[in-house]
Design a protein around this motif. Structure first.
Motif, mmCIF file in Angstrom:
data_model
loop_
_atom_site.group_PDB
_atom_site.id
_atom_site.type_symbol
_atom_site.label_atom_id
_atom_site.label_comp_id
_atom_site.label_asym_id
_atom_site.label_seq_id
_atom_site.Cartn_x
_atom_site.Cartn_y
_atom_site.Cartn_z
ATOM 1 N N GLN A 252 0.820 -1.209 0.000
ATOM 2 C CA GLN A 252 0.000 0.000 0.000
ATOM 3 C C GLN A 252 0.855 1.260 0.000
ATOM 4 N N GLU A 253 2.042 1.187 0.578
ATOM 5 C CA GLU A 253 2.883 2.372 0.755
ATOM 6 C C GLU A 253 3.837 2.623 -0.406
ATOM 7 N N THR A 254 3.995 1.682 -1.314
ATOM 8 C CA THR A 254 4.906 1.873 -2.446
ATOM 9 C C THR A 254 4.115 1.991 -3.741
ATOM 10 N N ARG A 255 4.679 2.701 -4.694
ATOM 11 C CA ARG A 255 4.011 2.888 -5.987
ATOM 12 C C ARG A 255 4.736 2.152 -7.125
ATOM 13 N N VAL A 256 5.968 1.791 -6.879
ATOM 14 C CA VAL A 256 6.777 1.128 -7.896
ATOM 15 C C VAL A 256 7.049 -0.296 -7.423
ATOM 16 N N TYR A 257 6.777 -1.273 -8.273
ATOM 17 C CA TYR A 257 6.898 -2.674 -7.886
ATOM 18 C C TYR A 257 8.307 -3.021 -7.419
ATOM 19 N N ASP A 258 9.324 -2.463 -8.062
ATOM 20 C CA ASP A 258 10.705 -2.723 -7.648
ATOM 21 C C ASP A 258 10.960 -2.228 -6.220
ATOM 22 N N LEU B 166 9.485 -4.843 -3.940
ATOM 23 C CA LEU B 166 10.361 -6.012 -3.860
ATOM 24 C C LEU B 166 11.572 -5.737 -2.981
ATOM 25 N N THR B 167 12.112 -4.530 -3.053
ATOM 26 C CA THR B 167 13.248 -4.145 -2.207
ATOM 27 C C THR B 167 12.862 -4.202 -0.737
ATOM 28 N N LEU C 86 10.490 -5.978 0.603
ATOM 29 C CA LEU C 86 10.301 -7.381 0.977
ATOM 30 C C LEU C 86 11.637 -8.065 1.227
ATOM 31 N N ALA C 87 12.644 -7.751 0.410
ATOM 32 C CA ALA C 87 13.963 -8.357 0.558
ATOM 33 C C ALA C 87 14.649 -7.897 1.848
ATOM 34 N N GLU C 88 14.331 -6.692 2.299
ATOM 35 C CA GLU C 88 14.975 -6.134 3.489
ATOM 36 C C GLU C 88 14.396 -6.681 4.790
ATOM 37 N N GLN C 89 13.193 -7.218 4.724
ATOM 38 C CA GLN C 89 12.567 -7.746 5.940
ATOM 39 C C GLN C 89 12.189 -9.211 5.741
ATOM 40 N N GLY C 90 12.037 -9.909 6.814
ATOM 41 C CA GLY C 90 11.626 -11.303 6.728
ATOM 42 C C GLY C 90 10.123 -11.412 6.535
ATOM 43 N N ILE C 91 9.694 -12.552 6.042
ATOM 44 C CA ILE C 91 8.268 -12.781 5.807
ATOM 45 C C ILE C 91 7.473 -12.679 7.104
ATOM 46 N N ASP C 92 8.097 -13.019 8.224
ATOM 47 C CA ASP C 92 7.408 -12.956 9.514
ATOM 48 C C ASP C 92 7.234 -11.530 10.017
ATOM 49 N N GLN C 93 7.856 -10.559 9.354
ATOM 50 C CA GLN C 93 7.726 -9.158 9.748
ATOM 51 C C GLN C 93 6.690 -8.404 8.928
ATOM 52 N N LEU C 94 6.065 -9.068 7.968
ATOM 53 C CA LEU C 94 5.051 -8.403 7.150
ATOM 54 C C LEU C 94 3.861 -7.988 8.000
ATOM 55 N N GLU C 95 3.386 -6.786 7.771
ATOM 56 C CA GLU C 95 2.160 -6.310 8.400
ATOM 57 C C GLU C 95 1.097 -6.251 7.316
ATOM 58 N N TYR C 96 -0.100 -6.658 7.655
ATOM 59 C CA TYR C 96 -1.163 -6.719 6.658
ATOM 60 C C TYR C 96 -2.158 -5.585 6.829
ATOM 61 N N ALA C 97 -2.571 -5.013 5.707
ATOM 62 C CA ALA C 97 -3.567 -3.947 5.695
ATOM 63 C C ALA C 97 -4.953 -4.517 5.443
#
Length: 63
Positions: free
Chosen positions: A18-24, A27-28, A30-41
């Motif tokens: 939601q906070e990014t406008r460019v897909y790259d 992806l950056t 996502l690469a910087e954080q682990g999957i367990d750190q994802l917050e869902y909107a």
């Protein structure tokens, strides 16, 4: 469980998406954080109305 049903699609929306406008950029992040750190909107359930009603109970649905 909704994800186990063939006739129901479960789609999640991460805060980073939601906070990014460019897909790259997304992806950056996502690469910087682990999957367990994802917050869902949001989480969307798409499928036949009667199936969705059984999963969500009496939650109000978007028309």
């Amino acid at each position: 469980m909704a994800s186990a049903r063939d006739d129901v699609l479960v789609a999640d929306m991460a805060v980073d998406a939601q906070e990014t406008r460019v897909y790259d950029d997304y992806l950056t992040r996502l690469a910087e954080q682990g999957i367990d750190q994802l917050e869902y909107a949001a989480v969307s359930l798409v499928g036949p109305r009667n199936r969705i009603d059984r999963i969500v109970g009496r939650l109000a649905l978007l028309p």
